[in-house]
Design a protein around this motif. Structure first.
Motif, PDB file in Angstrom:
ATOM      1  N   LEU A 182       0.807  -1.214   0.000  1.00 44.71           N
ATOM      2  CA  LEU A 182       0.000   0.000   0.000  1.00 44.71           C
ATOM      3  C   LEU A 182       0.843   1.268   0.000  1.00 44.71           C
ATOM      4  O   LEU A 182       0.450   2.268  -0.589  1.00 44.71           O
ATOM      5  CB  LEU A 182      -0.953   0.016   1.206  1.00 44.71           C
ATOM      6  CG  LEU A 182      -2.026  -1.062   1.240  1.00 44.71           C
ATOM      7  CD1 LEU A 182      -2.979  -0.803   2.397  1.00 44.71           C
ATOM      8  CD2 LEU A 182      -2.783  -1.162  -0.059  1.00 44.71           C
ATOM      9  N   CYS A 183       2.000   1.230   0.618  1.00 45.93           N
ATOM     10  CA  CYS A 183       2.846   2.421   0.656  1.00 45.93           C
ATOM     11  C   CYS A 183       3.435   2.745  -0.712  1.00 45.93           C
ATOM     12  O   CYS A 183       3.953   3.839  -0.918  1.00 45.93           O
ATOM     13  CB  CYS A 183       3.943   2.288   1.706  1.00 45.93           C
ATOM     14  SG  CYS A 183       5.097   0.953   1.402  1.00 45.93           S
ATOM     15  N   GLU A 184       3.344   1.826  -1.680  1.00 44.92           N
ATOM     16  CA  GLU A 184       3.841   2.069  -3.038  1.00 44.92           C
ATOM     17  C   GLU A 184       2.754   2.604  -3.968  1.00 44.92           C
ATOM     18  O   GLU A 184       3.039   2.997  -5.090  1.00 44.92           O
ATOM     19  CB  GLU A 184       4.416   0.775  -3.630  1.00 44.92           C
ATOM     20  CG  GLU A 184       5.652   0.278  -2.930  1.00 44.92           C
ATOM     21  CD  GLU A 184       6.843   1.207  -3.130  1.00 44.92           C
ATOM     22  OE1 GLU A 184       6.994   1.757  -4.235  1.00 44.92           O
ATOM     23  OE2 GLU A 184       7.607   1.378  -2.173  1.00 44.92           O
ATOM     24  N   ILE A 185       1.498   2.621  -3.533  1.00 46.95           N
ATOM     25  CA  ILE A 185       0.400   3.061  -4.385  1.00 46.95           C
ATOM     26  C   ILE A 185       0.358   4.585  -4.445  1.00 46.95           C
ATOM     27  O   ILE A 185       0.359   5.256  -3.419  1.00 46.95           O
ATOM     28  CB  ILE A 185      -0.944   2.499  -3.889  1.00 46.95           C
ATOM     29  CG1 ILE A 185      -0.958   0.968  -4.035  1.00 46.95           C
ATOM     30  CG2 ILE A 185      -2.110   3.117  -4.650  1.00 46.95           C
ATOM     31  CD1 ILE A 185      -2.181   0.297  -3.477  1.00 46.95           C
ATOM     32  N   VAL A 186       0.305   5.115  -5.685  1.00 50.43           N
ATOM     33  CA  VAL A 186       0.193   6.552  -5.917  1.00 50.43           C
ATOM     34  C   VAL A 186      -1.281   6.927  -6.071  1.00 50.43           C
ATOM     35  O   VAL A 186      -1.753   7.875  -5.460  1.00 50.43           O
ATOM     36  CB  VAL A 186       0.996   6.972  -7.171  1.00 50.43           C
ATOM     37  CG1 VAL A 186       0.826   8.454  -7.461  1.00 50.43           C
ATOM     38  CG2 VAL A 186       2.465   6.613  -7.019  1.00 50.43           C
ATOM     39  N   TRP A 187      -2.022   6.167  -6.899  1.00 49.56           N
ATOM     40  CA  TRP A 187      -3.453   6.368  -7.064  1.00 49.56           C
ATOM     41  C   TRP A 187      -4.123   5.073  -7.485  1.00 49.56           C
ATOM     42  O   TRP A 187      -3.481   4.162  -7.978  1.00 49.56           O
ATOM     43  CB  TRP A 187      -3.798   7.500  -8.018  1.00 49.56           C
ATOM     44  CG  TRP A 187      -3.179   7.473  -9.381  1.00 49.56           C
ATOM     45  CD1 TRP A 187      -2.113   8.205  -9.794  1.00 49.56           C
ATOM     46  CD2 TRP A 187      -3.571   6.700 -10.524  1.00 49.56           C
ATOM     47  NE1 TRP A 187      -1.830   7.920 -11.118  1.00 49.56           N
ATOM     48  CE2 TRP A 187      -2.703   7.002 -11.597  1.00 49.56           C
ATOM     49  CE3 TRP A 187      -4.578   5.757 -10.747  1.00 49.56           C
ATOM     50  CZ2 TRP A 187      -2.820   6.415 -12.837  1.00 49.56           C
ATOM     51  CZ3 TRP A 187      -4.681   5.166 -12.007  1.00 49.56           C
ATOM     52  CH2 TRP A 187      -3.816   5.505 -13.026  1.00 49.56           C
ATOM     53  N   ILE A 188      -5.458   5.024  -7.273  1.00 48.17           N
ATOM     54  CA  ILE A 188      -6.282   3.860  -7.647  1.00 48.17           C
ATOM     55  C   ILE A 188      -7.479   4.383  -8.430  1.00 48.17           C
ATOM     56  O   ILE A 188      -8.107   5.372  -8.015  1.00 48.17           O
ATOM     57  CB  ILE A 188      -6.810   3.108  -6.408  1.00 48.17           C
ATOM     58  CG1 ILE A 188      -5.666   2.659  -5.512  1.00 48.17           C
ATOM     59  CG2 ILE A 188      -7.669   1.924  -6.821  1.00 48.17           C
ATOM     60  CD1 ILE A 188      -6.121   2.155  -4.164  1.00 48.17           C
ATOM     61  N   MET A 189      -7.786   3.725  -9.550  1.00 52.70           N
ATOM     62  CA  MET A 189      -8.952   4.111 -10.336  1.00 52.70           C
ATOM     63  C   MET A 189      -9.770   2.878 -10.655  1.00 52.70           C
ATOM     64  O   MET A 189      -9.244   1.907 -11.212  1.00 52.70           O
ATOM     65  CB  MET A 189      -8.503   4.779 -11.647  1.00 52.70           C
ATOM     66  CG  MET A 189      -9.653   5.221 -12.523  1.00 52.70           C
ATOM     67  SD  MET A 189      -9.119   6.058 -14.022  1.00 52.70           S
ATOM     68  CE  MET A 189      -8.311   4.741 -14.903  1.00 52.70           C
TER      69      MET A 189
END
Length: 89
Positions: free
Chosen positions: A77-84
């Protein structure tokens, strides 16, 4: 230093008197809430290493499992920039 773990000093060890590092997990509560609401849905996730798309199979406080064809990817989760959400699938 890795974003996933921060090290914190704790009290000296009783046997040798030396200070020992203590791992501390950093949780992303809003990203975790977003991923749990998308379980079973198709998404596109942008990470610091690129994007990945697929179905959210599972979400945990530290990672999300993405099913893409016959492969499962575990994204921290700490590597996620955005989710669509992917509305095409």
């Amino acid at each position: 230093m890795d974003n996933y773990y921060a090290y914190q000093m704790m009290s000296p060890n009783h046997t040798d008197g030396m200070m020992q590092p203590k791992p501390v997990v950093v949780m992303e509560p809003y990203v975790y809430a977003a991923t749990t609401s998308l379980v079973g849905k198709y998404v596109v996730i942008e990470t610091s290493r690129g994007s990945i798309s697929g179905m959210v199979k599972d979400a945990k406080p530290d990672h999300v499992a993405i099913q893409q064809r016959d492969s499962t990817f575990f994204v921290r989760l700490c590597e996620i920039v955005w989710i669509m959400p992917d509305t095409i699938k």
